[in-house]
Design a protein around this motif. Structure first.
Motif, PDB file in Angstrom:
ATOM      1  N   ASN A 120     -18.994  12.403 -25.187  1.00 41.96           N
ATOM      2  CA  ASN A 120     -19.965  11.560 -25.901  1.00 41.96           C
ATOM      3  C   ASN A 120     -19.333  10.994 -27.167  1.00 41.96           C
ATOM      4  N   ILE A 145     -31.792  14.769 -20.705  1.00 43.02           N
ATOM      5  CA  ILE A 145     -31.348  15.010 -22.097  1.00 43.02           C
ATOM      6  C   ILE A 145     -30.074  14.196 -22.345  1.00 43.02           C
ATOM      7  N   THR A 204     -27.474  15.514 -31.307  1.00 36.25           N
ATOM      8  CA  THR A 204     -28.138  15.545 -32.615  1.00 36.25           C
ATOM      9  C   THR A 204     -29.397  16.404 -32.576  1.00 36.25           C
ATOM     10  N   VAL A 255     -21.703  11.429 -32.518  1.00 37.31           N
ATOM     11  CA  VAL A 255     -22.413  10.856 -33.667  1.00 37.31           C
ATOM     12  C   VAL A 255     -23.669  11.685 -33.950  1.00 37.31           C
ATOM     13  N   GLU A 264     -22.914  29.867 -16.673  1.00 34.91           N
ATOM     14  CA  GLU A 264     -22.236  28.564 -16.659  1.00 34.91           C
ATOM     15  C   GLU A 264     -21.346  28.500 -15.418  1.00 34.91           C
ATOM     16  N   VAL A 304     -21.729  16.982 -19.880  1.00 26.85           N
ATOM     17  CA  VAL A 304     -22.021  15.801 -20.702  1.00 26.85           C
ATOM     18  C   VAL A 304     -21.575  16.021 -22.150  1.00 26.85           C
ATOM     19  N   SER A 305     -21.647  17.275 -22.600  1.00 24.87           N
ATOM     20  CA  SER A 305     -21.371  17.578 -24.013  1.00 24.87           C
ATOM     21  C   SER A 305     -19.926  17.350 -24.428  1.00 24.87           C
TER      22      SER A 305
HETATM   23  C1  LIG Z   1     -21.586   8.404 -23.135  1.00 28.03           C
HETATM   24  C2  LIG Z   1     -22.488   9.322 -23.921  1.00 28.03           C
HETATM   25  C3  LIG Z   1     -22.520   9.235 -25.326  1.00 28.03           C
HETATM   26  C4  LIG Z   1     -23.353  10.063 -26.062  1.00 28.03           C
HETATM   27  N1  LIG Z   1     -23.315  10.025 -27.430  1.00 28.03           N
HETATM   28  C5  LIG Z   1     -24.086  10.861 -28.148  1.00 28.03           C
HETATM   29  C6  LIG Z   1     -24.017  10.861 -29.568  1.00 28.03           C
HETATM   30  O1  LIG Z   1     -23.186  10.182 -30.184  1.00 28.03           O
HETATM   31  N2  LIG Z   1     -24.886  11.644 -30.255  1.00 28.03           N
HETATM   32  C7  LIG Z   1     -25.813  12.427 -29.629  1.00 28.03           C
HETATM   33  O2  LIG Z   1     -26.612  13.070 -30.311  1.00 28.03           O
HETATM   34  N3  LIG Z   1     -25.852  12.511 -28.262  1.00 28.03           N
HETATM   35  C8  LIG Z   1     -24.995  11.758 -27.529  1.00 28.03           C
HETATM   36  N4  LIG Z   1     -25.009  11.831 -26.166  1.00 28.03           N
HETATM   37  C9  LIG Z   1     -25.918  12.783 -25.526  1.00 28.03           C
HETATM   38  C10 LIG Z   1     -25.362  14.204 -25.495  1.00 28.03           C
HETATM   39  O3  LIG Z   1     -23.991  14.219 -25.176  1.00 28.03           O
HETATM   40  C11 LIG Z   1     -26.157  15.013 -24.438  1.00 28.03           C
HETATM   41  O4  LIG Z   1     -27.529  14.886 -24.686  1.00 28.03           O
HETATM   42  C12 LIG Z   1     -25.811  16.497 -24.466  1.00 28.03           C
HETATM   43  O5  LIG Z   1     -24.422  16.696 -24.438  1.00 28.03           O
HETATM   44  C13 LIG Z   1     -26.469  17.197 -23.265  1.00 28.03           C
HETATM   45  O6  LIG Z   1     -26.123  18.557 -23.305  1.00 28.03           O
HETATM   46  P1  LIG Z   1     -26.622  19.547 -22.188  1.00 28.03           P
HETATM   47  O7  LIG Z   1     -26.294  20.904 -22.679  1.00 28.03           O
HETATM   48  O8  LIG Z   1     -28.032  19.224 -21.830  1.00 28.03           O
HETATM   49  O9  LIG Z   1     -25.776  19.150 -20.875  1.00 28.03           O
HETATM   50  P2  LIG Z   1     -24.274  19.507 -20.449  1.00 28.03           P
HETATM   51  O10 LIG Z   1     -23.339  19.439 -21.594  1.00 28.03           O
HETATM   52  O11 LIG Z   1     -23.955  18.663 -19.276  1.00 28.03           O
HETATM   53  O12 LIG Z   1     -24.347  21.034 -20.006  1.00 28.03           O
HETATM   54  C14 LIG Z   1     -24.902  21.439 -18.777  1.00 28.03           C
HETATM   55  C15 LIG Z   1     -24.046  22.563 -18.235  1.00 28.03           C
HETATM   56  O13 LIG Z   1     -24.705  23.121 -17.101  1.00 28.03           O
HETATM   57  C16 LIG Z   1     -23.728  23.517 -16.174  1.00 28.03           C
HETATM   58  N5  LIG Z   1     -24.403  23.649 -14.871  1.00 28.03           N
HETATM   59  C17 LIG Z   1     -24.917  22.676 -14.089  1.00 28.03           C
HETATM   60  N6  LIG Z   1     -25.515  23.202 -13.002  1.00 28.03           N
HETATM   61  C18 LIG Z   1     -25.389  24.552 -13.092  1.00 28.03           C
HETATM   62  C19 LIG Z   1     -25.802  25.640 -12.278  1.00 28.03           C
HETATM   63  N7  LIG Z   1     -26.495  25.470 -11.122  1.00 28.03           N
HETATM   64  N8  LIG Z   1     -25.483  26.916 -12.671  1.00 28.03           N
HETATM   65  C20 LIG Z   1     -24.770  27.129 -13.823  1.00 28.03           C
HETATM   66  N9  LIG Z   1     -24.364  26.114 -14.629  1.00 28.03           N
HETATM   67  C21 LIG Z   1     -24.677  24.845 -14.274  1.00 28.03           C
HETATM   68  C22 LIG Z   1     -22.684  22.421 -16.257  1.00 28.03           C
HETATM   69  O14 LIG Z   1     -21.416  22.872 -15.792  1.00 28.03           O
HETATM   70  C23 LIG Z   1     -22.670  22.117 -17.755  1.00 28.03           C
HETATM   71  O15 LIG Z   1     -21.688  22.857 -18.444  1.00 28.03           O
HETATM   72  C24 LIG Z   1     -24.184  11.010 -25.392  1.00 28.03           C
HETATM   73  C25 LIG Z   1     -24.129  11.111 -24.002  1.00 28.03           C
HETATM   74  C26 LIG Z   1     -23.278  10.302 -23.272  1.00 28.03           C
HETATM   75  C27 LIG Z   1     -23.185  10.460 -21.794  1.00 28.03           C
END
Ligand SMILES: Cc1cc2nc3c(=O)[nH]c(=O)nc-3n(C[C@H](O)[C@H](O)[C@H](O)COP(=O)(O)OP(=O)(O)OC[C@H]3O[C@@H](n4cnc5c(N)ncnc54)[C@H](O)[C@@H]3O)c2cc1C
Length: 363
Positions: free
Chosen positions: A43, A343, A349, A46, A30, A39-40
């Protein structure tokens, strides 16, 4: 296998925990100093039922399956959550027709117990609500997503896995039989892994372009769909989630509730060209207009800028909804590598269900 998961967001953590449960030796890299800094952490928290997505898409399948698994996980791991239910409301006949198509979609997706209710029945549930009818979804809920992510991290560590913080992955190449991965950060270096999962959220495309030999035409475009939230400075008027009919790029400015009982509104959709999380107070004007269609009594001056999040979208304005993209060896022909693109919601969810598919693709 020695598995590297890139990104400690909710999806990366779910993948890491699932891989560790399957007996793999898992490291998460990370780039920031903690979990859930992407992104996590921005949001609506929900737990979606799976109402909207076209049947047979990854979003429909993983949302419905992921939701059931997530509720079980919350119960078995003591993660705070509440199955409060949600109303998708119609304020005019055209919207009522839209809500009826959502009901048909939800039923086709296998969502349990969804039904149409009349305006009076909706007002009996939520006295401040104006609508002429709506869809009632009792399976929708809310979750303390940080407790959930901490529980995933705990289980990963219990099974011998670990997270390396402040460890950005800079590039990688496949040198038979291993993935050779170069890290930057405080202690730069290179290590070999048997398998790699790119769950870098908004950074997934940039990272995929730094994989030696990865087909460039298979890295999708990244479109940033910012969502702004406004907090409500007063006692919550609703105890269930209230959603209008969906808009281009999002689900419409809805009532969200958190586990502490606070009420806020959002997210809207603002197409942006770079990451910027400031909430422009002037956007409140359009929030008042939209919210008053279903909550006419919203007092003047009650909305305060809160936070924003950015959806890692694959399509822009007017281009319709893209599906999640899970690019494994069958797609790009590189061994034991999975890239996750686009994603956005309902990624939280779907996380446990997505994790199962990703780990299966590493075999
Ligand atoms: C406004 C909004 C509302 C939402 N509401 C909902 C909801 O109510 N219910 C629901 O189910 N979903 C919801 N979502 C969707 C949900 O939040 C996302 O799908 C989810 O959080 C994505 O998680 P992730 O682990 O893919 O990404 P992230 O949480 O972004 O994690 C990616 C990680 O990778 C790290 N990273 C990036 N590049 C590198 C690299 N080169 N080397 C090492 N680390 C790196 C970043 O620092 C980050 O910590 C919402 C999204 C948004 C934007």
């Amino acid at each position: 296998m020695q598995v590297l998961v890139i990104g400690a967001g909710v999806v990366g953590l779910a993948v890491a925990r699932t891989a560790a449960r399957a007996g793999h030796d898992v490291t998460v890299a990370e780039m920031t100093g903690g979990i859930a800094n992407g992104v996590s952490s921005r949001n609506s928290e929900v737990i979606h039922a799976g109402l909207y997505y076209p049947t047979d898409t990854l979003r429909a399948r993983h949302c419905v399956r992921g939701r059931r698994t997530l509720y079980d996980f919350c119960v078995s791991h003591g993660v705070p959550h509440r199955k409060c239910g949600k109303l998708v409301v119609a304020t005019n006949p055209a919207e009522l027709a839209k809500v009826e198509t959502i009901l048909a979609q939800a039923q086709a997706n296998g969502v349990e117990s969804v039904e149409m209710i009349g305006g009076n029945a909706a007002r009996a549930m939520e006295s401040e609500l104006f609508c002429i009818g709506g869809l009632w979804s009792p399976e929708t809920g809310i979750i303390d997503s940080h407790s959930y992510m901490r529980a995933l991290w705990g289980e990963l560590e219990d099974r011998g896995g670990m997270i390396a913080f402040q460890t950005p992955v800079e590039r990688m190449s496949f040198r038979t039989p291993h993935w050779h991965v170069q890290f930057g950060g405080r202690e730069p270096g290179a290590f070999d892994f048997d398998a790699v999962v790119n769950s870098a959220g908004l950074g997934a495309q940039a990272l995929a372009r730094r994989i030696e030999g990865y087909p460039a035409e298979q890295v999708p475009r990244l479109v940033l769909g910012k969502g702004n939230y406004f907090g409500y400075a007063g006692r919550p008027a609703f105890s269930r989630l209230i959603y209008p009919t969906p808009i281009d790029g999002g689900l419409g400015v809805h009532v969200t509730l958190d586990m502490a009982g606070r009420m806020r509104f959002g997210p809207d959709v603002e197409w942006v060209s770079e990451e910027n999380y400031a909430v422009d107070p002037r956007r409140a004007d359009s929030f008042y207009v939209r919210i008053r269609t279903y909550w006419p009594a919203l007092p003047d001056g009650s909305l305060v800028p809160d936070y924003s999040g950015i959806r890692p979208k694959l399509r822009g304005p007017g281009e319709g909804q893209a599906d999640f993209m899970i690019a494994g060896p069958a797609e790009h022909h590189m061994p034991r590598l999975v890239n996750l693109f686009g994603i956005e919601s309902p990624g939280l969810t779907s996380s446990l269900s997505l994790a199962e598919e990703v780990v299966a693709k590493l075999a």
